[in-house]
Design a protein around this motif. Sequence first.
Motif, PDB file in Angstrom:
ATOM      1  N   SER A   6      -1.552  13.683   2.677  1.00 37.97           N
ATOM      2  CA  SER A   6      -2.308  12.545   2.182  1.00 37.97           C
ATOM      3  C   SER A   6      -2.453  12.524   0.665  1.00 37.97           C
ATOM      4  O   SER A   6      -2.797  11.484   0.098  1.00 37.97           O
ATOM      5  CB  SER A   6      -3.699  12.515   2.816  1.00 37.97           C
ATOM      6  N   CYS A  23       2.425   2.088 -11.880  1.00 40.39           N
ATOM      7  CA  CYS A  23       2.076   0.762 -11.343  1.00 40.39           C
ATOM      8  C   CYS A  23       2.973  -0.338 -11.906  1.00 40.39           C
ATOM      9  O   CYS A  23       3.544  -1.117 -11.143  1.00 40.39           O
ATOM     10  CB  CYS A  23       0.608   0.457 -11.624  1.00 40.39           C
ATOM     11  N   GLY A  31      -5.083   3.484  -6.858  1.00 39.08           N
ATOM     12  CA  GLY A  31      -5.958   3.923  -5.786  1.00 39.08           C
ATOM     13  C   GLY A  31      -7.369   4.091  -6.314  1.00 39.08           C
ATOM     14  O   GLY A  31      -8.173   3.170  -6.292  1.00 39.08           O
ATOM     15  N   HIS A  46      -0.572   4.883  -5.351  1.00 38.35           N
ATOM     16  CA  HIS A  46       0.187   5.044  -4.106  1.00 38.35           C
ATOM     17  C   HIS A  46       1.177   3.907  -3.979  1.00 38.35           C
ATOM     18  O   HIS A  46       1.035   2.846  -4.597  1.00 38.35           O
ATOM     19  CB  HIS A  46      -0.734   5.114  -2.883  1.00 38.35           C
ATOM     20  N   HIS A  47       2.196   4.123  -3.173  1.00 38.81           N
ATOM     21  CA  HIS A  47       3.167   3.080  -2.887  1.00 38.81           C
ATOM     22  C   HIS A  47       2.458   2.003  -2.070  1.00 38.81           C
ATOM     23  O   HIS A  47       1.658   2.321  -1.182  1.00 38.81           O
ATOM     24  CB  HIS A  47       4.356   3.659  -2.105  1.00 38.81           C
ATOM     25  N   PRO A  48       2.724   0.716  -2.341  1.00 41.99           N
ATOM     26  CA  PRO A  48       2.003  -0.333  -1.626  1.00 41.99           C
ATOM     27  C   PRO A  48       2.188  -0.295  -0.109  1.00 41.99           C
ATOM     28  O   PRO A  48       1.298  -0.722   0.629  1.00 41.99           O
ATOM     29  CB  PRO A  48       2.551  -1.641  -2.214  1.00 41.99           C
ATOM     30  N   ASP A  49       3.311   0.216   0.371  1.00 45.54           N
ATOM     31  CA  ASP A  49       3.548   0.286   1.807  1.00 45.54           C
ATOM     32  C   ASP A  49       3.061   1.592   2.438  1.00 45.54           C
ATOM     33  O   ASP A  49       3.146   1.752   3.660  1.00 45.54           O
ATOM     34  CB  ASP A  49       5.045   0.131   2.117  1.00 45.54           C
ATOM     35  N   HIS A  50       2.576   2.524   1.594  1.00 43.01           N
ATOM     36  CA  HIS A  50       2.157   3.827   2.112  1.00 43.01           C
ATOM     37  C   HIS A  50       0.857   4.291   1.453  1.00 43.01           C
ATOM     38  O   HIS A  50       0.824   5.296   0.744  1.00 43.01           O
ATOM     39  CB  HIS A  50       3.263   4.872   1.905  1.00 43.01           C
ATOM     40  N   PRO A  51      -0.242   3.590   1.725  1.00 40.70           N
ATOM     41  CA  PRO A  51      -1.516   3.970   1.111  1.00 40.70           C
ATOM     42  C   PRO A  51      -2.049   5.308   1.607  1.00 40.70           C
ATOM     43  O   PRO A  51      -2.938   5.885   0.988  1.00 40.70           O
ATOM     44  CB  PRO A  51      -2.455   2.819   1.488  1.00 40.70           C
ATOM     45  N   GLU A  52      -1.482   5.814   2.693  1.00 43.68           N
ATOM     46  CA  GLU A  52      -1.950   7.097   3.238  1.00 43.68           C
ATOM     47  C   GLU A  52      -1.517   8.288   2.391  1.00 43.68           C
ATOM     48  O   GLU A  52      -2.041   9.388   2.555  1.00 43.68           O
ATOM     49  CB  GLU A  52      -1.457   7.278   4.681  1.00 43.68           C
ATOM     50  N   GLU A  54      -1.468   9.398  -1.399  1.00 41.60           N
ATOM     51  CA  GLU A  54      -1.853   9.143  -2.785  1.00 41.60           C
ATOM     52  C   GLU A  54      -1.268  10.210  -3.696  1.00 41.60           C
ATOM     53  O   GLU A  54      -1.136  11.373  -3.314  1.00 41.60           O
ATOM     54  CB  GLU A  54      -3.369   9.126  -2.937  1.00 41.60           C
TER      55      GLU A  54
END
Length: 144
Positions: A6, A23, A31, A46-52, A54
């Motif tokens: 994470s 960014c 984040g 974080h990547h916009p498609d993978h907020p899980e 950071e």
Amino acid sequence: MLTNISLVTLYVTDQDAAKRFYCDVLGFVEGTDVSMGDGFRWVTVHHPDHPELEVTLMKPGPPLDEDMAEAVSRSLAAGRMGGFGLTTDDCHGDYAKLSAKGVEFTQPPADRPYGTEAVMRDNSGNWLVLVEPRAYDGSEFPHS
């Protein structure tokens, strides 16, 4: 039970400049950005498609001891710090787009057994690997 990674830490020379790079140039999203006292600032992207997952943009300092913080700072200044890998579906296209934005590449796209790979540096001196993967079984690599 552990479920996923994470948080990863990336040491940077300037948190504001690093946040802009990740960014504005790479397309990550902000984040967290909070001051936690004693000059310590917690900044994540974080990547916009993978907020899980950071990425903490951390200045070398506490909790590192002084000697380690100095060693990390020297490695950043010399451009020798490893970062992480980024997956792409178009290595050549992203190489062209990022180069046009001023990103420094130390290696242009090259074919590898596992895909097409390019190596770039962020604005703190970390190297990042950009990979367009393809299926492989590892047989191209010698086994020890």
